[in-house]
Design an enzyme around this catalytic site. Structure first.
Site, mmCIF file in Angstrom:
data_model
loop_
_atom_site.group_PDB
_atom_site.id
_atom_site.type_symbol
_atom_site.label_atom_id
_atom_site.label_comp_id
_atom_site.label_asym_id
_atom_site.label_seq_id
_atom_site.Cartn_x
_atom_site.Cartn_y
_atom_site.Cartn_z
ATOM 1 N N GLU A 130 -1.325 -9.096 -0.864
ATOM 2 C CA GLU A 130 -2.767 -9.236 -0.612
ATOM 3 C C GLU A 130 -3.555 -9.182 -1.932
ATOM 4 O O GLU A 130 -4.527 -9.914 -2.116
ATOM 5 C CB GLU A 130 -3.237 -8.138 0.355
ATOM 6 C CG GLU A 130 -2.660 -8.344 1.754
ATOM 7 C CD GLU A 130 -2.944 -7.171 2.683
ATOM 8 O OE1 GLU A 130 -2.474 -6.053 2.403
ATOM 9 O OE2 GLU A 130 -3.648 -7.379 3.681
ATOM 10 N N GLU A 161 4.353 -5.538 7.025
ATOM 11 C CA GLU A 161 3.665 -4.472 7.775
ATOM 12 C C GLU A 161 4.229 -4.284 9.169
ATOM 13 O O GLU A 161 4.309 -3.165 9.671
ATOM 14 C CB GLU A 161 2.162 -4.768 7.854
ATOM 15 C CG GLU A 161 1.400 -4.559 6.548
ATOM 16 C CD GLU A 161 1.452 -5.757 5.610
ATOM 17 O OE1 GLU A 161 2.171 -6.735 5.899
ATOM 18 O OE2 GLU A 161 0.751 -5.705 4.581
ATOM 19 N N GLY A 165 0.325 -4.939 0.758
ATOM 20 C CA GLY A 165 -0.891 -4.863 -0.056
ATOM 21 C C GLY A 165 -0.723 -5.536 -1.415
ATOM 22 O O GLY A 165 -1.701 -5.983 -2.022
ATOM 23 N N ALA A 220 0.868 -1.174 0.000
ATOM 24 C CA ALA A 220 0.000 0.000 0.000
ATOM 25 C C ALA A 220 0.906 1.225 0.000
ATOM 26 O O ALA A 220 2.064 1.142 0.424
ATOM 27 C CB ALA A 220 -0.878 -0.028 1.235
HETATM 28 N N1 DAK Z 1 4.632 2.988 -0.775
HETATM 29 C C1 DAK Z 1 5.070 4.156 -1.345
HETATM 30 N N2 DAK Z 1 6.221 4.258 -2.037
HETATM 31 C C2 DAK Z 1 6.981 3.158 -2.146
HETATM 32 C C3 DAK Z 1 6.595 1.905 -1.573
HETATM 33 C C4 DAK Z 1 5.354 1.844 -0.852
HETATM 34 N N3 DAK Z 1 4.879 0.712 -0.325
HETATM 35 N N4 DAK Z 1 7.568 1.005 -1.853
HETATM 36 C C5 DAK Z 1 8.501 1.655 -2.569
HETATM 37 N N5 DAK Z 1 8.158 2.959 -2.748
HETATM 38 C C6 DAK Z 1 8.894 3.984 -3.462
HETATM 39 C C7 DAK Z 1 10.168 4.396 -2.691
HETATM 40 O O1 DAK Z 1 9.845 5.345 -1.695
HETATM 41 C C8 DAK Z 1 11.010 4.980 -3.807
HETATM 42 O O2 DAK Z 1 10.535 6.278 -4.099
HETATM 43 P P1 DAK Z 1 11.605 7.502 -4.387
HETATM 44 O O3 DAK Z 1 12.477 7.562 -3.189
HETATM 45 O O4 DAK Z 1 12.355 7.050 -5.618
HETATM 46 O O5 DAK Z 1 10.737 8.690 -4.588
HETATM 47 C C9 DAK Z 1 10.647 4.101 -4.999
HETATM 48 O O6 DAK Z 1 9.401 3.481 -4.678
HETATM 49 C C10 DAK Z 1 11.689 3.011 -5.253
HETATM 50 O O7 DAK Z 1 11.865 2.294 -4.055
HETATM 51 P P2 DAK Z 1 13.325 1.993 -3.437
HETATM 52 O O8 DAK Z 1 14.299 3.059 -3.815
HETATM 53 O O9 DAK Z 1 13.136 1.716 -1.981
HETATM 54 O O10 DAK Z 1 13.701 0.649 -4.229
HETATM 55 P P3 DAK Z 1 14.696 -0.511 -3.739
HETATM 56 O O11 DAK Z 1 14.868 -1.406 -4.918
HETATM 57 O O12 DAK Z 1 15.906 0.069 -3.084
HETATM 58 O O13 DAK Z 1 13.884 -1.301 -2.610
HETATM 59 C C11 DAK Z 1 11.925 -2.417 -1.705
HETATM 60 C C12 DAK Z 1 12.740 -2.038 -2.958
HETATM 61 C C13 DAK Z 1 10.628 -3.043 -2.144
HETATM 62 C C14 DAK Z 1 12.711 -3.428 -0.861
HETATM 63 C C15 DAK Z 1 11.690 -1.117 -0.854
HETATM 64 O O14 DAK Z 1 11.144 -0.109 -1.715
HETATM 65 C C16 DAK Z 1 10.729 -1.326 0.270
HETATM 66 O O15 DAK Z 1 11.077 -1.897 1.306
HETATM 67 N N6 DAK Z 1 9.501 -0.797 0.093
HETATM 68 C C17 DAK Z 1 8.481 -0.845 1.127
HETATM 69 C C18 DAK Z 1 7.916 -2.215 1.202
HETATM 70 C C19 DAK Z 1 6.876 -2.295 2.243
HETATM 71 O O16 DAK Z 1 7.112 -2.089 3.454
HETATM 72 N N7 DAK Z 1 5.699 -2.632 1.781
HETATM 73 C C20 DAK Z 1 4.578 -2.823 2.634
HETATM 74 C C21 DAK Z 1 3.854 -1.560 2.732
HETATM 75 S S1 DAK Z 1 2.692 -1.660 4.024
HETATM 76 C C22 DAK Z 1 -3.931 -0.593 6.000
HETATM 77 C C23 DAK Z 1 -4.104 -1.038 4.716
HETATM 78 C C24 DAK Z 1 -3.130 -1.735 4.112
HETATM 79 C C25 DAK Z 1 -1.967 -1.997 4.752
HETATM 80 C C26 DAK Z 1 -1.762 -1.593 6.042
HETATM 81 C C27 DAK Z 1 -2.742 -0.912 6.657
HETATM 82 N N8 DAK Z 1 -4.910 0.160 6.586
HETATM 83 C C28 DAK Z 1 -5.975 0.668 5.800
HETATM 84 C C29 DAK Z 1 -4.791 0.655 7.882
HETATM 85 C C30 DAK Z 1 -0.920 -2.571 4.013
HETATM 86 C C31 DAK Z 1 0.271 -2.007 4.185
HETATM 87 C C32 DAK Z 1 1.346 -2.260 3.321
HETATM 88 O O17 DAK Z 1 1.273 -2.732 2.235
#
Ligand code: DAK
Length: 255
Positions: free
Chosen positions: A113, A133, A110, A65
């Site tokens: 999911e 998460e 997400g 997300a």
């Molecule tokens: N959201 C927004 N931007 C994201 C993103 C995300 N989930 N994942 C990556 N990006 C963006 C990065 O900020 C970066 O943007 P710039 O800095 O270039 O502007 C760009 O995408 C490229 O990412 P990286 O530079 O980090 O790329 P790398 O290859 O170095 O790393 C990575 C790739 C996938 C390992 C890393 O980007 C990463 O760890 N990303 C986050 C992964 C993550 O934690 N995903 C889970 C998100 S939490 C809820 C509803 C849903 C959910 C929770 C609550 N409620 C309604 C309450 C679900 C939550 C999730 O999905």
């Protein structure tokens, strides 16, 4: 059909939906959910489409997300954003046609999911999977806690959900999270081949088999069997007669 984030391509009875926001690794924002909702309605109304494929542009399927959009949410907004995502992914399951996730890269949070809302998943050998998460002090919000345990069993689900660790494609295959792993450059060809196989079968039979199987898993065994008998019977004068006659006459059925 014109959208900002989603690209749609329909050919040979197969719809390919590509999430095209690679600069944010296809992170899911509210615009995505609006567009996906609309696409689900449009494809469902198009009776020529027999299979839908969802994939991502670039190195991610979906990296989660959109954290930037979520950070300032109040608890109430969080709950309604969660409901919105849950409803859209549930609509994928409720589509009459099979929906396949083509997982080309990161499928995190997400993104996983979303993939789990599809009927089955084919992955590139480079794909990575996780429910990270807890790294953010959050829990999944789009039914990840519910679908992951149903798909892979309680222990593997809790391992992924509590450690937030990413796993590779071979581990995802081992625990049953994906059904097949192929080399990255073969991913779309392989999935289109599978989709083409499905599209060549009795179209009503495919829709009914998805419905009865999905309904059955949420019912008791006996209720599922009753539904199966009813739908089995109803196929005789639908496509069953055409398919069985073609078999006996040693030719391909003309559905
Ligand atoms: N959201 C927004 N931007 C994201 C993103 C995300 N989930 N994942 C990556 N990006 C963006 C990065 O900020 C970066 O943007 P710039 O800095 O270039 O502007 C760009 O995408 C490229 O990412 P990286 O530079 O980090 O790329 P790398 O290859 O170095 O790393 C990575 C790739 C996938 C390992 C890393 O980007 C990463 O760890 N990303 C986050 C992964 C993550 O934690 N995903 C889970 C998100 S939490 C809820 C509803 C849903 C959910 C929770 C609550 N409620 C309604 C309450 C679900 C939550 C999730 O999905």
């Amino acid at each position: 059909m014109n959208y900002n984030i989603l690209k749609i391509d329909i050919a040979d009875k197969i719809a390919v939906v590509t999430i095209d926001r690679p600069e944010a690794l296809n992170a899911l924002n509210s615009e995505f959910f609006k567009e996906m909702d609309d696409i689900i309605a449009n494809i469902s109304a198009d009776k020529d489409v027999r299979v839908m494929i969802i994939t991502g542009m670039g190195k991610a399927f979906v990296a989660g997300a959109d954290i930037a959009e979520m950070i300032d949410m109040t608890p109430e907004q969080g709950t309604s954003f969660s409901k919105l995502g849950q409803n859209v992914f549930r609509s994928l399951e409720k589509m009459e046609i099979p929906v396949i996730a083509a997982i080309n890269g990161f499928a995190l949070g997400g993104g996983l999911e979303l993939a789990m809302g599809c009927d089955f998943r084919i992955a590139s050998s480079k794909a990575k999977f996780g429910q990270p998460e807890v790294n953010l002090g959050m829990i999944p919000g789009y039914a990840g806690t519910q679908r992951l345990s149903r798909l892979v069993g309680l222990a593997d689900a809790l391992y992924m959900l509590t450690t937030g660790e990413m796993i590779g494609a071979q581990d995802a295959l081992r625990i049953g999270l994906v059904q097949k792993v192929v080399e990255p450059e073969q991913l779309m060809d392989e999935i289109k081949k599978i989709a083409g196989t499905i599209a060549s079968k009795g179209p009503t039979a495919v829709r009914k088999v998805k419905y009865v199987t999905r309904k059955g898993i949420l019912s008791t065994f006996d209720e599922g069997c009753d539904l199966e008998s009813e739908y089995f019977g109803s196929q005789f004068k639908a496509e069953g007669e055409v398919g069985m006659r073609a078999f006996l006459e040693k030719r391909k059925p003309d559905w």
